[in-house]
Design a protein around this motif. Structure first.
Motif, PDB file in Angstrom:
ATOM      1  N   ARG A 161     -47.050   7.497 -55.200  1.00 58.00           N
ATOM      2  CA  ARG A 161     -47.631   8.164 -54.043  1.00 58.00           C
ATOM      3  C   ARG A 161     -47.794   9.648 -54.379  1.00 58.00           C
ATOM      4  O   ARG A 161     -47.167  10.159 -55.310  1.00 58.00           O
ATOM      5  CB  ARG A 161     -46.734   7.986 -52.825  1.00 58.00           C
ATOM      6  CG  ARG A 161     -46.644   6.555 -52.311  1.00 58.00           C
ATOM      7  CD  ARG A 161     -47.891   6.164 -51.553  1.00 58.00           C
ATOM      8  NE  ARG A 161     -48.079   7.011 -50.374  1.00 58.00           N
ATOM      9  CZ  ARG A 161     -49.247   7.214 -49.778  1.00 58.00           C
ATOM     10  NH1 ARG A 161     -50.342   6.655 -50.262  1.00 58.00           N
ATOM     11  NH2 ARG A 161     -49.339   7.995 -48.722  1.00 58.00           N
ATOM     12  N   PRO A 162     -48.663  10.384 -53.648  1.00 57.06           N
ATOM     13  CA  PRO A 162     -48.949  11.772 -54.014  1.00 57.06           C
ATOM     14  C   PRO A 162     -47.719  12.660 -54.172  1.00 57.06           C
ATOM     15  O   PRO A 162     -47.617  13.402 -55.156  1.00 57.06           O
ATOM     16  CB  PRO A 162     -49.848  12.245 -52.860  1.00 57.06           C
ATOM     17  CG  PRO A 162     -50.558  11.011 -52.419  1.00 57.06           C
ATOM     18  CD  PRO A 162     -49.541   9.924 -52.543  1.00 57.06           C
ATOM     19  N   THR A 163     -46.780  12.603 -53.238  1.00 58.33           N
ATOM     20  CA  THR A 163     -45.608  13.473 -53.338  1.00 58.33           C
ATOM     21  C   THR A 163     -44.845  13.227 -54.628  1.00 58.33           C
ATOM     22  O   THR A 163     -44.426  14.165 -55.322  1.00 58.33           O
ATOM     23  CB  THR A 163     -44.674  13.262 -52.128  1.00 58.33           C
ATOM     24  OG1 THR A 163     -45.385  13.584 -50.930  1.00 58.33           O
ATOM     25  CG2 THR A 163     -43.443  14.141 -52.249  1.00 58.33           C
ATOM     26  N   GLU A 164     -44.669  11.959 -54.972  1.00 56.41           N
ATOM     27  CA  GLU A 164     -43.975  11.610 -56.203  1.00 56.41           C
ATOM     28  C   GLU A 164     -44.765  12.068 -57.424  1.00 56.41           C
ATOM     29  O   GLU A 164     -44.200  12.566 -58.404  1.00 56.41           O
ATOM     30  CB  GLU A 164     -43.748  10.101 -56.253  1.00 56.41           C
ATOM     31  CG  GLU A 164     -42.892   9.631 -57.414  1.00 56.41           C
ATOM     32  CD  GLU A 164     -42.556   8.163 -57.301  1.00 56.41           C
ATOM     33  OE1 GLU A 164     -41.372   7.815 -57.423  1.00 56.41           O
ATOM     34  OE2 GLU A 164     -43.490   7.350 -57.083  1.00 56.41           O
ATOM     35  N   ALA A 165     -46.078  11.908 -57.377  1.00 57.09           N
ATOM     36  CA  ALA A 165     -46.927  12.319 -58.496  1.00 57.09           C
ATOM     37  C   ALA A 165     -46.857  13.824 -58.713  1.00 57.09           C
ATOM     38  O   ALA A 165     -46.857  14.301 -59.858  1.00 57.09           O
ATOM     39  CB  ALA A 165     -48.369  11.892 -58.239  1.00 57.09           C
ATOM     40  N   PHE A 166     -46.789  14.600 -57.632  1.00 50.27           N
ATOM     41  CA  PHE A 166     -46.732  16.052 -57.752  1.00 50.27           C
ATOM     42  C   PHE A 166     -45.361  16.533 -58.225  1.00 50.27           C
ATOM     43  O   PHE A 166     -45.254  17.487 -58.991  1.00 50.27           O
ATOM     44  CB  PHE A 166     -47.079  16.699 -56.406  1.00 50.27           C
ATOM     45  CG  PHE A 166     -48.468  16.385 -55.908  1.00 50.27           C
ATOM     46  CD1 PHE A 166     -49.503  16.137 -56.797  1.00 50.27           C
ATOM     47  CD2 PHE A 166     -48.735  16.319 -54.544  1.00 50.27           C
ATOM     48  CE1 PHE A 166     -50.788  15.845 -56.339  1.00 50.27           C
ATOM     49  CE2 PHE A 166     -50.016  16.035 -54.079  1.00 50.27           C
ATOM     50  CZ  PHE A 166     -51.040  15.789 -54.982  1.00 50.27           C
ATOM     51  N   GLU A 167     -44.314  15.873 -57.765  1.00 47.95           N
ATOM     52  CA  GLU A 167     -42.969  16.302 -58.131  1.00 47.95           C
ATOM     53  C   GLU A 167     -42.545  15.830 -59.524  1.00 47.95           C
ATOM     54  O   GLU A 167     -41.655  16.429 -60.140  1.00 47.95           O
ATOM     55  CB  GLU A 167     -41.969  15.782 -57.085  1.00 47.95           C
ATOM     56  CG  GLU A 167     -42.129  16.422 -55.715  1.00 47.95           C
ATOM     57  CD  GLU A 167     -41.157  15.857 -54.696  1.00 47.95           C
ATOM     58  OE1 GLU A 167     -40.441  14.879 -55.037  1.00 47.95           O
ATOM     59  OE2 GLU A 167     -41.107  16.384 -53.567  1.00 47.95           O
ATOM     60  N   HIS A 168     -43.181  14.776 -60.017  1.00 51.90           N
ATOM     61  CA  HIS A 168     -42.826  14.213 -61.331  1.00 51.90           C
ATOM     62  C   HIS A 168     -44.118  13.954 -62.106  1.00 51.90           C
ATOM     63  O   HIS A 168     -44.491  12.809 -62.339  1.00 51.90           O
ATOM     64  CB  HIS A 168     -42.027  12.926 -61.163  1.00 51.90           C
ATOM     65  CG  HIS A 168     -40.794  13.069 -60.326  1.00 51.90           C
ATOM     66  ND1 HIS A 168     -39.592  13.488 -60.854  1.00 51.90           N
ATOM     67  CD2 HIS A 168     -40.584  12.871 -58.992  1.00 51.90           C
ATOM     68  CE1 HIS A 168     -38.689  13.526 -59.890  1.00 51.90           C
ATOM     69  NE2 HIS A 168     -39.260  13.171 -58.751  1.00 51.90           N
ATOM     70  N   ARG A 169     -44.787  15.024 -62.482  1.00 48.52           N
ATOM     71  CA  ARG A 169     -46.088  14.891 -63.146  1.00 48.52           C
ATOM     72  C   ARG A 169     -45.984  14.075 -64.423  1.00 48.52           C
ATOM     73  O   ARG A 169     -45.131  14.345 -65.268  1.00 48.52           O
ATOM     74  CB  ARG A 169     -46.674  16.265 -63.450  1.00 48.52           C
ATOM     75  CG  ARG A 169     -47.132  16.984 -62.193  1.00 48.52           C
ATOM     76  CD  ARG A 169     -47.678  18.355 -62.484  1.00 48.52           C
ATOM     77  NE  ARG A 169     -47.752  19.128 -61.250  1.00 48.52           N
ATOM     78  CZ  ARG A 169     -47.586  20.429 -61.178  1.00 48.52           C
ATOM     79  NH1 ARG A 169     -47.337  21.115 -62.272  1.00 48.52           N
ATOM     80  NH2 ARG A 169     -47.667  21.045 -60.026  1.00 48.52           N
ATOM     81  N   GLY A 170     -46.851  13.100 -64.521  1.00 47.41           N
ATOM     82  CA  GLY A 170     -46.866  12.231 -65.683  1.00 47.41           C
ATOM     83  C   GLY A 170     -46.385  10.828 -65.379  1.00 47.41           C
ATOM     84  O   GLY A 170     -46.700   9.889 -66.113  1.00 47.41           O
ATOM     85  N   THR A 171     -45.652  10.651 -64.282  1.00 41.62           N
ATOM     86  CA  THR A 171     -45.185   9.317 -63.945  1.00 41.62           C
ATOM     87  C   THR A 171     -46.294   8.513 -63.276  1.00 41.62           C
ATOM     88  O   THR A 171     -47.212   9.082 -62.669  1.00 41.62           O
ATOM     89  CB  THR A 171     -43.974   9.368 -63.005  1.00 41.62           C
ATOM     90  OG1 THR A 171     -43.472   8.039 -62.821  1.00 41.62           O
ATOM     91  CG2 THR A 171     -44.336   9.944 -61.655  1.00 41.62           C
ATOM     92  N   VAL A 172     -46.207   7.193 -63.408  1.00 45.93           N
ATOM     93  CA  VAL A 172     -47.107   6.305 -62.671  1.00 45.93           C
ATOM     94  C   VAL A 172     -46.359   5.646 -61.527  1.00 45.93           C
ATOM     95  O   VAL A 172     -46.834   4.681 -60.925  1.00 45.93           O
ATOM     96  CB  VAL A 172     -47.727   5.226 -63.596  1.00 45.93           C
ATOM     97  CG1 VAL A 172     -48.692   5.863 -64.580  1.00 45.93           C
ATOM     98  CG2 VAL A 172     -46.636   4.437 -64.333  1.00 45.93           C
ATOM     99  N   GLY A 173     -45.182   6.181 -61.217  1.00 44.59           N
ATOM    100  CA  GLY A 173     -44.449   5.707 -60.056  1.00 44.59           C
ATOM    101  C   GLY A 173     -43.585   4.491 -60.338  1.00 44.59           C
ATOM    102  O   GLY A 173     -43.331   4.126 -61.475  1.00 44.59           O
ATOM    103  N   ARG A 174     -43.153   3.873 -59.272  1.00 47.44           N
ATOM    104  CA  ARG A 174     -42.269   2.711 -59.367  1.00 47.44           C
ATOM    105  C   ARG A 174     -43.079   1.414 -59.329  1.00 47.44           C
ATOM    106  O   ARG A 174     -44.186   1.385 -58.789  1.00 47.44           O
ATOM    107  CB  ARG A 174     -41.261   2.730 -58.212  1.00 47.44           C
ATOM    108  CG  ARG A 174     -40.344   3.944 -58.232  1.00 47.44           C
ATOM    109  CD  ARG A 174     -39.492   4.007 -56.969  1.00 47.44           C
ATOM    110  NE  ARG A 174     -38.521   5.102 -57.029  1.00 47.44           N
ATOM    111  CZ  ARG A 174     -38.781   6.347 -56.704  1.00 47.44           C
ATOM    112  NH1 ARG A 174     -39.995   6.687 -56.297  1.00 47.44           N
ATOM    113  NH2 ARG A 174     -37.838   7.280 -56.789  1.00 47.44           N
TER     114      ARG A 174
END
Length: 502
Positions: free
Chosen positions: A313-326
């Motif tokens: 999700r956007p918040t996760e993408a901004f806080e952890h740049r480079g991740t594709v999430g869970r």
């Protein structure tokens, strides 16, 4: 959903016939679910008149347009397996695909008819446009019984987007597509007034998914027809129809943001999510999205998993740049070492996926199917790791690993350093065959305007950031990286260019 069910459009039309199913962006024509259902019934009747029945394979060689939407739903109504073919492929490539998919008929359009007749010599070919022969609209309609689907029934056959060798035909079942749509809804969220802007080709999962998912959700698709991608046209369409969601590859989003700079992002204000996949997204692109309030959702997926495996999700993408999430709901992702054993969080290895979105197999290719699966599920061939927060980080394809002088080098690690260079906008790294070292590391870079790149300056920048054996030995510059039809870097083209220039 237990037992059998009819096609999703029939159910949606019965539940909410007056809801808007689709808007044609070119002229604003709106289709209710009842309208679309009636049109699909006519198309299915004409396909039945051609002799198509449950279990037959229906090939489609067309760009994204209203007629291709009708064919997607008509195939499901008849119980046919839909086989979308990439219009950008060369005749020999398409001929090989037709040869392994056992098509019962091939539907084309004016721009692809000559190719369709060349690749499908022994298969009935009909066009949705004016034709040298009978068009689909002129076919006599036949009566048919709508198909009753089970979750295990094959629904779509798509070809992998591999850049080497002959792509394999991925068999996706109705259950795969249903599970993918459900899990995506849990991650992205669905609102009654959502409008998904469709500008990706329907011969890729990224283009098919919105059509199928929106039908399940009862929401609207805004259809941008035609070939090629025009960032200005897409921006205007998003604004004109208040689209709330869109699927893009990073190159497309980059071009849209560049075109939008004079407008301060106002044409993207309606979006709730930008599902970004098909290729890794650079950190600077995610940072720009954050700065401009673009709700980007980086995703990692495969044709073999009916699209998404993990999504941030956007918040996760901004806080952890480079991740594709869970991983998405019901998806199990395991990171394994070279012996197939699970590794701890933070350790890199091959990503292996299991769950209801994973394909039934490769069509008529038992060996490839058996080779693809192991104890923990489908071996993706991708290298990555899982952090302590259960977030997934994808480094590169395992098959892209470079072995130079007996040392293993992951291209993604080198690319990450090169992208940090202030004079480099983008980069691709490959192994180039070398008699002495086995492979040399080659880099194709896209420089920032007016920057001059030399191998010496790049190696100097890499000193202290990369071990000596990981630094590029070959270099070339380009205005744009070569890419495949699905948006991934065409590594063969990069390698050939570096080999030619070395």
């Amino acid at each position: 959903m237990n037992g059998t069910t009819n096609d999703w459009l029939a159910h949606r039309s019965a539940v909410s016939p007056g809801a808007t199913a689709l808007i044609e962006a070119e002229d604003g024509t709106e289709w209710t679910y009842a309208d679309l259902d009636s049109a699909v019934e006519r198309t299915a009747g004409r396909l039945a008149g051609l002799g198509l029945r449950e279990g037959d394979h229906l090939g489609v060689l067309m760009e994204t347009r209203m007629e291709s939407v009708r064919l997607v739903h008509a195939a499901m109504r008849l119980g046919c397996v839909l086989v979308p073919l990439n219009v950008r492929l060369a005749v020999p490539e398409l001929r090989r695909q037709v040869g392994v998919t056992d098509l019962s008929a091939l539907v084309c359009e004016a721009n692809t008819e000559a190719t369709a007749r060349e690749i499908a010599v022994d298969v009935p070919v009909v066009s949705v446009d004016a034709s040298i022969d009978t068009t689909l609209g002129e076919c006599e309609r036949a009566e048919f019984d709508p198909n009753a689907w089970t979750r295990d029934d094959p629904q779509i056959m798509l070809f992998t987007s591999g850049t080497t060798g002959n792509p394999k035909a991925v068999v996706l079942t109705m259950g795969n597509l249903l599970a993918s749509a459900t899990a995506s809804a849990f991650r992205l969220g669905v609102l009654p007034d959502d409008r998904w802007h469709l500008c990706l080709s329907t011969y890729h999962m990224g283009g098919l998914a919105p059509l199928l998912r929106s039908t399940l959700y009862g929401t609207t698709v805004v259809l941008e027809s035609g070939s090629g991608f025009d960032p200005e046209e897409t921006l205007e369409t998003v604004r004109a129809y208040d689209a709330t969601g869109i699927s893009l590859v990073p190159t497309m989003l980059r071009r849209m943001l560049d075109a939008e700079k004079s407008d301060d992002g106002s044409r993207l204000d309606s979006l709730r999510f930008v599902l970004l996949g098909g290729a890794p997204a650079r950190d600077e692109l995610i940072e720009e999205c954050e700065n401009r309030a673009v709700p980007v959702c980086p995703t990692y997926g495969m044709t073999e998993t009916a699209s998404q495996i993990a999504t941030a999700r956007p918040t996760e993408a901004f806080e952890h740049r480079g991740t594709v999430g869970r991983p998405l709901m019901f998806t199990e992702l395991t990171v394994v070492d070279g012996d197939g054993n699970p590794v701890e969080s933070g350790e890199s290895g091959e990503l292996v996926v299991a769950g209801p979105t994973v394909m039934a197999g490769y069509y008529d290719n038992r060996k490839a199917t058996a080779d693809a699966f192991g104890e923990y599920g489908l071996h993706t061939g991708d290298v990555g790791y899982r952090d302590e927060g259960d977030r997934i980080w994808v480094l590169n394809r395992r098959s892209d690993r470079i072995v130079t002088g007996g040392e293993n080098v992951h291209p993604g690690e080198v690319v990450e350093v090169l992208r940090d260079h202030p004079g480099i906008r983008d980069a691709a790294v490959v192994g180039v065959e070398d008699e002495e070292w086995g492979e040399q590391i080659g880099a194709l870079v896209v420089p920032v305007a007016d920057e001059t790149m030399t191998l010496e300056s790049i190696r100097a920048f890499c000193d202290g950031r990369l071990a000596g054996y990981k630094q590029p030995r070959l270099l070339d510059v380009t205005a744009e990286l070569p890419r495949t039809a699905s948006g991934t870097v065409d590594r063969d083209a990069v390698r050939e260019r570096l080999r030619y220039d070395s």
